[in-house]
Design a protein around this motif. Structure first.
Motif, PDB file in Angstrom:
ATOM      1  N   ASN A 173      52.081  42.318 -30.311  1.00 45.63           N
ATOM      2  CA  ASN A 173      51.380  43.602 -30.315  1.00 45.63           C
ATOM      3  C   ASN A 173      50.820  43.934 -31.693  1.00 45.63           C
ATOM      4  O   ASN A 173      49.714  44.471 -31.820  1.00 45.63           O
ATOM      5  CB  ASN A 173      52.325  44.724 -29.861  1.00 45.63           C
ATOM      6  CG  ASN A 173      52.388  44.827 -28.348  1.00 45.63           C
ATOM      7  OD1 ASN A 173      51.553  44.259 -27.642  1.00 45.63           O
ATOM      8  ND2 ASN A 173      53.373  45.549 -27.839  1.00 45.63           N
TER       9      ASN A 173
ATOM     10  N   ILE B 152      46.858  44.595 -32.431  1.00 44.75           N
ATOM     11  CA  ILE B 152      46.353  45.816 -33.045  1.00 44.75           C
ATOM     12  C   ILE B 152      45.567  45.490 -34.310  1.00 44.75           C
ATOM     13  O   ILE B 152      44.481  46.050 -34.558  1.00 44.75           O
ATOM     14  CB  ILE B 152      47.510  46.779 -33.366  1.00 44.75           C
ATOM     15  CG1 ILE B 152      48.101  47.331 -32.066  1.00 44.75           C
ATOM     16  CG2 ILE B 152      47.032  47.922 -34.244  1.00 44.75           C
ATOM     17  CD1 ILE B 152      47.130  48.146 -31.241  1.00 44.75           C
TER      18      ILE B 152
ATOM     19  N   THR C 144      42.278  43.994 -33.294  1.00 40.88           N
ATOM     20  CA  THR C 144      41.410  45.045 -32.766  1.00 40.88           C
ATOM     21  C   THR C 144      40.775  45.839 -33.901  1.00 40.88           C
ATOM     22  O   THR C 144      39.574  46.142 -33.888  1.00 40.88           O
ATOM     23  CB  THR C 144      42.211  45.996 -31.861  1.00 40.88           C
ATOM     24  OG1 THR C 144      42.759  45.258 -30.764  1.00 40.88           O
ATOM     25  CG2 THR C 144      41.329  47.116 -31.324  1.00 40.88           C
ATOM     26  N   PHE C 145      41.576  46.165 -34.906  1.00 43.59           N
ATOM     27  CA  PHE C 145      41.070  46.913 -36.048  1.00 43.59           C
ATOM     28  C   PHE C 145      39.999  46.121 -36.794  1.00 43.59           C
ATOM     29  O   PHE C 145      38.965  46.675 -37.191  1.00 43.59           O
ATOM     30  CB  PHE C 145      42.228  47.242 -36.993  1.00 43.59           C
ATOM     31  CG  PHE C 145      41.845  48.120 -38.141  1.00 43.59           C
ATOM     32  CD1 PHE C 145      41.580  49.463 -37.948  1.00 43.59           C
ATOM     33  CD2 PHE C 145      41.742  47.597 -39.422  1.00 43.59           C
ATOM     34  CE1 PHE C 145      41.218  50.282 -39.010  1.00 43.59           C
ATOM     35  CE2 PHE C 145      41.383  48.403 -40.486  1.00 43.59           C
ATOM     36  CZ  PHE C 145      41.126  49.752 -40.279  1.00 43.59           C
TER      37      PHE C 145
ATOM     38  N   GLY D   1      40.637  46.159 -24.299  1.00 39.38           N
ATOM     39  CA  GLY D   1      41.987  46.017 -24.837  1.00 39.38           C
ATOM     40  C   GLY D   1      43.040  45.833 -23.762  1.00 39.38           C
ATOM     41  O   GLY D   1      43.929  44.974 -23.896  1.00 39.38           O
TER      42      GLY D   1
ATOM     43  N   LEU E  29      51.292  48.168 -25.960  1.00 37.89           N
ATOM     44  CA  LEU E  29      50.019  47.767 -26.561  1.00 37.89           C
ATOM     45  C   LEU E  29      48.913  48.741 -26.178  1.00 37.89           C
ATOM     46  O   LEU E  29      48.093  49.138 -27.029  1.00 37.89           O
ATOM     47  CB  LEU E  29      49.650  46.354 -26.116  1.00 37.89           C
ATOM     48  CG  LEU E  29      48.289  45.839 -26.583  1.00 37.89           C
ATOM     49  CD1 LEU E  29      48.224  45.788 -28.112  1.00 37.89           C
ATOM     50  CD2 LEU E  29      47.995  44.464 -25.990  1.00 37.89           C
ATOM     51  N   THR E  30      48.872  49.143 -24.931  1.00 34.01           N
ATOM     52  CA  THR E  30      47.855  50.088 -24.465  1.00 34.01           C
ATOM     53  C   THR E  30      47.960  51.418 -25.206  1.00 34.01           C
ATOM     54  O   THR E  30      46.949  52.004 -25.618  1.00 34.01           O
ATOM     55  CB  THR E  30      48.002  50.320 -22.952  1.00 34.01           C
ATOM     56  OG1 THR E  30      47.879  49.070 -22.251  1.00 34.01           O
ATOM     57  CG2 THR E  30      46.942  51.288 -22.450  1.00 34.01           C
TER      58      THR E  30
ATOM     59  N   PHE F  93      49.307  51.922 -28.213  1.00 32.20           N
ATOM     60  CA  PHE F  93      48.916  51.698 -29.607  1.00 32.20           C
ATOM     61  C   PHE F  93      47.392  51.634 -29.755  1.00 32.20           C
ATOM     62  O   PHE F  93      46.827  52.182 -30.716  1.00 32.20           O
ATOM     63  CB  PHE F  93      49.538  50.408 -30.132  1.00 32.20           C
ATOM     64  CG  PHE F  93      51.037  50.448 -30.253  1.00 32.20           C
ATOM     65  CD1 PHE F  93      51.694  51.651 -30.439  1.00 32.20           C
ATOM     66  CD2 PHE F  93      51.781  49.287 -30.161  1.00 32.20           C
ATOM     67  CE1 PHE F  93      53.080  51.702 -30.546  1.00 32.20           C
ATOM     68  CE2 PHE F  93      53.158  49.320 -30.270  1.00 32.20           C
ATOM     69  CZ  PHE F  93      53.815  50.532 -30.454  1.00 32.20           C
ATOM     70  N   GLU F  94      46.729  50.969 -28.820  1.00 32.34           N
ATOM     71  CA  GLU F  94      45.265  50.861 -28.896  1.00 32.34           C
ATOM     72  C   GLU F  94      44.609  52.224 -28.722  1.00 32.34           C
ATOM     73  O   GLU F  94      43.618  52.535 -29.400  1.00 32.34           O
ATOM     74  CB  GLU F  94      44.762  49.882 -27.834  1.00 32.34           C
ATOM     75  CG  GLU F  94      45.080  48.430 -28.142  1.00 32.34           C
ATOM     76  CD  GLU F  94      44.648  47.487 -27.049  1.00 32.34           C
ATOM     77  OE1 GLU F  94      44.571  47.942 -25.882  1.00 32.34           O
ATOM     78  OE2 GLU F  94      44.397  46.303 -27.339  1.00 32.34           O
TER      79      GLU F  94
ATOM     80  N   LEU G  38      45.146  54.188 -31.932  1.00 26.38           N
ATOM     81  CA  LEU G  38      44.291  53.652 -32.987  1.00 26.38           C
ATOM     82  C   LEU G  38      42.863  54.160 -32.828  1.00 26.38           C
ATOM     83  O   LEU G  38      42.216  54.545 -33.813  1.00 26.38           O
ATOM     84  CB  LEU G  38      44.309  52.124 -32.949  1.00 26.38           C
ATOM     85  CG  LEU G  38      43.438  51.398 -33.986  1.00 26.38           C
ATOM     86  CD1 LEU G  38      43.928  51.697 -35.399  1.00 26.38           C
ATOM     87  CD2 LEU G  38      43.419  49.896 -33.723  1.00 26.38           C
ATOM     88  N   TYR G  39      42.366  54.180 -31.603  1.00 26.05           N
ATOM     89  CA  TYR G  39      40.997  54.635 -31.350  1.00 26.05           C
ATOM     90  C   TYR G  39      40.843  56.109 -31.724  1.00 26.05           C
ATOM     91  O   TYR G  39      39.867  56.496 -32.386  1.00 26.05           O
ATOM     92  CB  TYR G  39      40.637  54.427 -29.881  1.00 26.05           C
ATOM     93  CG  TYR G  39      39.197  54.745 -29.567  1.00 26.05           C
ATOM     94  CD1 TYR G  39      38.213  53.773 -29.696  1.00 26.05           C
ATOM     95  CD2 TYR G  39      38.819  56.020 -29.152  1.00 26.05           C
ATOM     96  CE1 TYR G  39      36.889  54.055 -29.420  1.00 26.05           C
ATOM     97  CE2 TYR G  39      37.498  56.314 -28.878  1.00 26.05           C
ATOM     98  CZ  TYR G  39      36.535  55.326 -29.007  1.00 26.05           C
ATOM     99  OH  TYR G  39      35.221  55.627 -28.738  1.00 26.05           O
TER     100      TYR G  39
END
Length: 246
Positions: free
Chosen positions: A45, A49, A52-53, A121, A150-151, A153-154, A157-158
């Motif tokens: 995870n 992340i 993704t960033f 994601g 994970l979902t 956290f994403e 983050l967004y």
């Protein structure tokens, strides 16, 4: 750095190679912590992340032809050439990175950009955790638990990065408004002073010639008094556009 030394290299090429080097350092430094460990899946995870960033928010671009050597070197470094699950994970990560890049460029400014972001994601997150389940024989409860984490956290983050971005854009617009004339969009004296200081410093440092031209429009008040201020505004704006083009 290239432009400062007057080396003619396209910005896209520079950004692409910066992206390749950045991702190589990131991937291999992360993977070095979990090589050969039976609980290496716990870092997945965090890797997702971070990737993704890099791909979406930092907009680090990798050309498509760079993915294959990156994946191959990653597999050799990870000592997992003989594991089909690791091949599936590495290829999925590469496609995930590329898809995030495409999603940013195509949908970033659209109203429902977050839907494409979260869809990418969630979909790739589920697939990547499926490879982890097969490779480490994880129970289904762990698989769904980590996927949900994970979902979340994403999504966080967004929201967080979007708030920071909006605040930065607001400050940029305020600075633009404070440093430019509202009509002609030309810089005011404060902005001019900062800009000319930078130009003189660059000219002195790099031993470049520097020249300046000044224009003074005579009898401009007569235009406003005769034809009105709206006509004067159009003349001023047209003069600024002409100067920009030439």
């Amino acid at each position: 750095m290239f432009h400062a030394h007057h080396i003619k290299v396209a910005d896209d090429v520079i950004n692409s190679w910066h992206g390749v080097l950045y991702m190589l350092v990131f991937v291999f430094s992360m993977q070095s912590l979990i090589i050969g460990q039976s609980d290496g899946w716990q870092f997945m995870n965090f890797q997702m992340i971070a990737m993704t960033f890099c791909a979406y928010f930092l907009n680090i671009h990798l050309p498509y032809y760079a993915f294959f050597p990156v994946v191959l070197i990653f597999m050799v470094f990870n000592q997992s050439l003989g594991y089909w699950e690791s091949w599936g994970q590495a290829i999925t990560m590469a496609v995930f990175f590329w898809t995030l890049n495409r999603s940013r460029h195509r949908y970033r400014n659209q109203k429902y950009a977050w839907v494409y972001y979260m869809g990418t994601g969630i979909g790739f997150g589920g697939l990547l955790w499926m490879w982890m389940k097969f490779k480490f024989s994880l129970p289904w409860s762990t698989y769904f638990q980590e996927w949900i984490y994970l979902t979340i956290f994403e999504a966080l983050l967004y929201v967080y990065v979007t708030m920071l971005t909006n605040d930065s854009e607001l400050k940029l617009r305020l600075a633009q408004f404070a440093n430019h004339d509202a009509l002609t969009k030309t810089q005011n004296y404060a902005a001019y002073s900062d800009e000319i200081d930078l130009l003189f410093a660059d000219s002195h440092k790099n031993h470049l010639n520097l020249s300046m031209m000044m224009f003074d429009i005579d009898h401009f008040k007569h235009v406003n008094d005769t034809y009105g201020h709206l006509a004067g505004d159009r003349v001023a704006t047209s003069g600024h556009d002409y100067a920009d083009r030439h």
